[in-house]
Enzyme design. Structure first.
Site, PDB file in Angstrom:
ATOM      1  N   ASP A 243       0.787  -1.247   0.000  1.00 40.65           N
ATOM      2  CA  ASP A 243       0.000   0.000   0.000  1.00 40.65           C
ATOM      3  C   ASP A 243       0.816   1.293   0.000  1.00 40.65           C
ATOM      4  O   ASP A 243       1.797   1.404   0.737  1.00 40.65           O
ATOM      5  CB  ASP A 243      -0.867   0.082   1.264  1.00 40.65           C
ATOM      6  CG  ASP A 243      -1.689  -1.154   1.530  1.00 40.65           C
ATOM      7  OD1 ASP A 243      -1.805  -2.007   0.646  1.00 40.65           O
ATOM      8  OD2 ASP A 243      -2.219  -1.253   2.662  1.00 40.65           O
TER       9      ASP A 243
ATOM     10  N   ARG B 238      -7.464  -0.620  11.602  1.00 39.47           N
ATOM     11  CA  ARG B 238      -6.208  -0.147  10.989  1.00 39.47           C
ATOM     12  C   ARG B 238      -6.392   0.881   9.872  1.00 39.47           C
ATOM     13  O   ARG B 238      -7.490   1.201   9.475  1.00 39.47           O
ATOM     14  CB  ARG B 238      -5.434  -1.344  10.440  1.00 39.47           C
ATOM     15  CG  ARG B 238      -6.184  -2.173   9.409  1.00 39.47           C
ATOM     16  CD  ARG B 238      -5.281  -3.302   8.889  1.00 39.47           C
ATOM     17  NE  ARG B 238      -5.982  -4.191   7.972  1.00 39.47           N
ATOM     18  CZ  ARG B 238      -6.599  -5.303   8.336  1.00 39.47           C
ATOM     19  NH1 ARG B 238      -6.622  -5.690   9.591  1.00 39.47           N
ATOM     20  NH2 ARG B 238      -7.206  -6.043   7.427  1.00 39.47           N
TER      21      ARG B 238
END
Ligand SMILES: *[C@@H]1O[C@H](CO)[C@@H](O)[C@H](O)[C@H]1NC(C)=O
Ligand SMILES: *[C@@H]1O[C@H](CO)[C@@H](O)[C@H](O)[C@H]1NC(C)=O
Ligand SMILES: *[C@@H]1O[C@H](CO)[C@@H](O)[C@H](O)[C@H]1NC(C)=O
Length: 515
Positions: free
Chosen positions: A42, A164
């Site tokens: 990511d 998260r």
């Protein structure tokens, strides 16, 4: 003393900030940011400050597969060429450093600012040593060094597994965090980035959007359209993509600083390809644009990409500008390339195609022959008029190499209306990693005869923007040699089927590397 320190810092920066050297591994992306070596997933901590766009990323520096996560770091002044910087965040006693965001503390809300340089604060998830929880780190030297805050975590885990990927935005004089929690998001508020209070959640209703996978990497962006501001919640989900695996959905709605509301029930996808995940936006973008980059990969096969044998595994999409359009009274997200992309266009390689060129029925138009130019690095713009397209009629825009490996995108009338647009990589070369995820399809949003394509081809990836970015496909592929010739095929399913290329161009692109 002070002077000496400045000199040492300046030398340190020179030593570590090398411009991009040549990278020519067989499948090394030449116009997309890719990890120098080992593993990337990511995009994280994307923030603009003082002339620089910072791109952090989930990084495993010791393997081409996922492992203990660090924050890798690169910086760009133009969004197209990137300089690699040292690792920003290492794992510590609270765990690995999972995804998160970064902001510039323009008003010294943290009280951390020492001189004229404003703090850059990273907000991230600590994971895998204990429960997932949110922590911060700050930099007082333009993201060259980060110091972890002494009282981490700043948002402890309330007793849930998936907690998260904090994305922090500024709303008036407050900070707002959007966080993925299972398959919904929570919003938290703060005035100093250190103490946070729960505000609200969104996504409880399982019939709103897609809940087929865990929600991750949310972002809340504000986009102006026809004089009004709309709030768009981006949520990546894995698995559950319309074409398999990881994907990013969006919700259009409103936000009042505390709660996000959306009447939208259908799942809408930012990108229909298999290879765009975890896209989030740059904070503090100087022109107020919503510029996103996504991880160009899919958890269905990410750990096994063939580039592992070339020493790297991981790349990002091009930066994209997100805007809204109204189609038949409904709002839709549209994606386009930012103007900075123009820097990659080679002015000596611009080819205009003939106007109103008929594509022969059950034949093809060899564009490469027409323009006398072959390259695996091109930006192609095409507008077609489709008349009498019935039955099995189709248009396929195909990039092909000498071995007849190919990647094609186009419009296929034979398919159901929710699957007429396609991106096909089933003949693209090495298919071991991508397995069954070979052909992505999408319904066409516009229904008229005029269809446009913008296709950006890299050596191992393509990004396709159809109907001015209403439908996007991003796909990786691994041919044995570049897909350097362009053919447009017209399959005529009826005697009336006519496909006319209204206009078109092929623009050669330059590599971002100095080779
Ligand atoms: C930032 O705030 C802190 C705490 O109030 C203060 O000590 C510091 O001087 C401020 N920094 C600047 C540059 O004003
Ligand atoms: C199309 O033209 C290119 C360039 O002349 C050539 O290399 C290629 O073989 C042609 N493709 C076909 C299918 O004829
Ligand atoms: C090509 O044609 C399309 C459809 O008519 C039009 O929207 C577009 O502006 C044209 N592009 C150029 C470069 O003329």
């Amino acid at each position: 003393m002070r002077v000496v320190l400045v000199v040492v810092l300046a030398l340190g920066m020179v030593a570590s900030e090398r411009p991009l050297e040549c990278r020519q591994e067989r499948h090394r992306p030449q116009i997309h940011f890719s990890v120098p070596s080992n593993w990337l997933n990511d995009p994280n901590g994307m923030v603009y400050y003082d002339g620089e766009y910072h791109l952090h990323y989930q990084y495993h520096p010791y393997s081409t597969q996922w492992g203990p996560m660090h924050w890798g770091h690169a910086v760009s002044t133009d969004l197209v060429t990137w300089t690699d910087l040292p690792i920003s965040l290492y794992p510590d006693e609270l765990g690995m450093i999972f995804s998160g965001s970064a902001v510039v503390d323009l008003d010294n809300s943290t009280g951390l600012q020492k001189d004229s340089v404003q703090p850059i604060v990273a907000i991230f998830t600590h994971a895998n040593a204990g429960p997932q929880q949110q922590s911060i780190a700050y930099s007082l030297n333009k993201a060259r060094d980060f110091v972890k805050y002494e009282n981490n975590p700043v948002v402890p885990n309330p007793g849930v597994g998936d907690f998260r990927d904090p994305k922090v935005i500024r709303y008036n004089d407050k900070w707002v965090m959007v966080l993925a929690v299972g398959n919904k998001v929570d919003f938290f508020g703060s005035s100093d980035l250190k103490t946070w209070e729960f505000l609200s959640d969104f996504g409880i209703d399982p019939s709103q959007g897609s809940h087929a996978g865990v929600w991750e990497c949310p972002d809340l962006v504000r986009i102006q359209h026809n004089g009004f501001y709309h709030w768009v919640l981006l949520v990546s989900i894995n698995p559950g993509g319309p074409n398999g695996g990881s994907v990013t959905q969006y919700f259009i709605g409103s936000f009042d600083g505390k709660e996000f509301h959306s009447n939208q029930m259908d799942a809408l996808w930012m990108d229909w390809g298999e290879d765009n995940y975890a896209a989030v936006s740059f904070s503090n973008e100087p022109k107020g644009r919503t510029l996103v980059m996504g991880w160009m990969n899919n958890w269905a096969y990410a750990n096994e990409l063939p580039t592992r044998s070339e020493g790297f595994n991981g790349q990002m999409t091009l930066p994209r500008e997100l805007n809204l359009a109204t189609v038949d009274g409904a709002l839709r997200l549209i994606s386009s390339l930012p103007e900075e992309f123009g820097k990659l266009r080679d002015p000596s390689q611009v080819f205009q195609l003939p106007l109103l060129k008929e594509i022969p029925p059950n034949g093809f138009y060899n564009v490469s022959e027409e323009i006398g130019f072959k390259s695996g690095l091109v930006e192609v713009d095409l507008a077609f008029n489709m008349v009498g397209i019935e039955g099995t009629s189709s248009i396929a825009i195909c990039f092909v190499n000498r071995q007849r490996q190919e990647v094609c995108t186009g419009y296929d009338h034979e398919r159901p209306v929710d699957k007429e647009l396609f991106m096909n990589r089933e003949l693209s070369g090495d298919l071991r990693a991508i397995g069954g995820l070979r052909r992505a399809t999408a319904g066409r949003v516009k229904k008229d005869n005029i269809i446009t394509f913008k296709i950006v081809m890299d050596l191992s990836a393509a990004e396709v923007f159809i109907d001015n970015g209403l439908t996007v496909f991003t796909a990786l592929f691994f041919p044995d040699e570049p897909l350097d010739t362009l053919e447009i095929r017209h399959h005529a399913g009826s005697a009336e089927s006519r496909v006319t290329l209204i206009n078109g161009s092929v623009q050669g692109l330059r590599s971002m590397y100095n080779c």
